[in-house]
Design a protein around this motif. Structure first.
Motif, short mmCIF file in Angstrom:
data_model
loop_
_atom_site.label_atom_id
_atom_site.label_comp_id
_atom_site.label_asym_id
_atom_site.label_seq_id
_atom_site.Cartn_x
_atom_site.Cartn_y
_atom_site.Cartn_z
N MET A 44 0.86 -1.18 0.00
CA MET A 44 0.00 0.00 0.00
C MET A 44 0.89 1.23 0.00
N LYS A 45 0.46 2.25 -0.70
CA LYS A 45 1.28 3.46 -0.82
C LYS A 45 1.05 4.47 0.29
N THR A 46 -0.14 4.46 0.88
CA THR A 46 -0.46 5.54 1.83
C THR A 46 -0.88 5.07 3.21
N ARG A 47 -1.02 3.78 3.44
CA ARG A 47 -1.49 3.29 4.74
C ARG A 47 -0.63 2.14 5.23
N TRP A 48 -0.50 2.06 6.54
CA TRP A 48 0.21 0.92 7.15
C TRP A 48 -0.71 -0.29 7.27
N GLY A 49 -2.01 -0.02 7.36
CA GLY A 49 -2.98 -1.10 7.47
C GLY A 49 -4.36 -0.56 7.16
N THR A 50 -5.29 -1.46 6.95
CA THR A 50 -6.67 -1.05 6.69
C THR A 50 -7.61 -2.16 7.17
N CYS A 51 -8.83 -1.78 7.48
CA CYS A 51 -9.82 -2.73 7.98
C CYS A 51 -11.13 -2.54 7.23
N ASN A 52 -11.65 -3.64 6.70
CA ASN A 52 -13.00 -3.64 6.14
C ASN A 52 -13.89 -4.16 7.27
N THR A 53 -14.62 -3.24 7.91
CA THR A 53 -15.38 -3.62 9.10
C THR A 53 -16.54 -4.55 8.77
N LYS A 54 -17.15 -4.40 7.61
CA LYS A 54 -18.27 -5.28 7.25
C LYS A 54 -17.80 -6.70 6.98
N ALA A 55 -16.71 -6.83 6.23
CA ALA A 55 -16.17 -8.16 5.91
C ALA A 55 -15.31 -8.72 7.05
N LYS A 56 -15.00 -7.86 8.03
CA LYS A 56 -14.10 -8.23 9.13
C LYS A 56 -12.79 -8.79 8.58
N ARG A 57 -12.18 -7.99 7.70
CA ARG A 57 -10.91 -8.36 7.07
C ARG A 57 -9.92 -7.22 7.28
N ILE A 58 -8.70 -7.57 7.64
CA ILE A 58 -7.66 -6.54 7.75
C ILE A 58 -6.55 -6.83 6.75
N TRP A 59 -5.97 -5.74 6.28
CA TRP A 59 -4.82 -5.78 5.38
C TRP A 59 -3.66 -5.12 6.09
N ILE A 60 -2.50 -5.74 5.99
CA ILE A 60 -1.28 -5.21 6.60
C ILE A 60 -0.32 -4.85 5.48
N ASN A 61 0.26 -3.66 5.55
CA ASN A 61 1.17 -3.21 4.52
C ASN A 61 2.46 -4.03 4.52
#
Length: 116
Positions: A38-55
């Motif tokens: 990811m270019k702009t975030r260290w991590g992100t969370c899709n609260t509906k899908a309950k999925r997290i992405w880690i950079n």
């Protein structure tokens, strides 16, 4: 590309126990987590899908910074916004989170940092 895959494999090994530990500690359950560049975030969370992405860049950062991002993203399952409730949860579960955040933010977030 090979070095990125090496970083990805190493990061996944580091993430797994932290996600398990913090899901139990916080009392939240996510459905999935993954690593992506990811270019702009260290991590992100899709609260509906309950999925997290880690950079993927976190593969090159200290363990306490990785843990901070994992806790941060898991807490978004409880509170989507960065409001008083969210900050209160961060204080509760990771009292030194501001120090960890400052440490992480001293590092650049860019691909140019890859070492070949």
């Amino acid at each position: 590309v090979m070095i990125q895959e090496w970083y990805r494999a190493r990061l996944k090994v580091r993430i797994e126990p932290l996600v398990t530990k913090w899901q139990e500690t916080i009392g939240v359950q996510i459905n999935d987590w993954s690593v992506k560049q990811m270019k702009t975030r260290w991590g992100t969370c899709n609260t509906k899908a309950k999925r997290i992405w880690i950079n993927l860049e976190l593969a090159k950062k200290p363990e306490d910074c990785l843990e901070y991002i994992i806790v941060h993203e898991l807490l978004h399952v409880l509170e989507r916004n960065h409001n008083d409730v969210f900050r209160s949860n961060m204080d509760k579960y990771l009292p030194d989170w501001r120090v960890r955040k400052d440490t992480l933010n001293r590092f650049p977030l860019s691909h140019e940092e890859w070492e070949y």
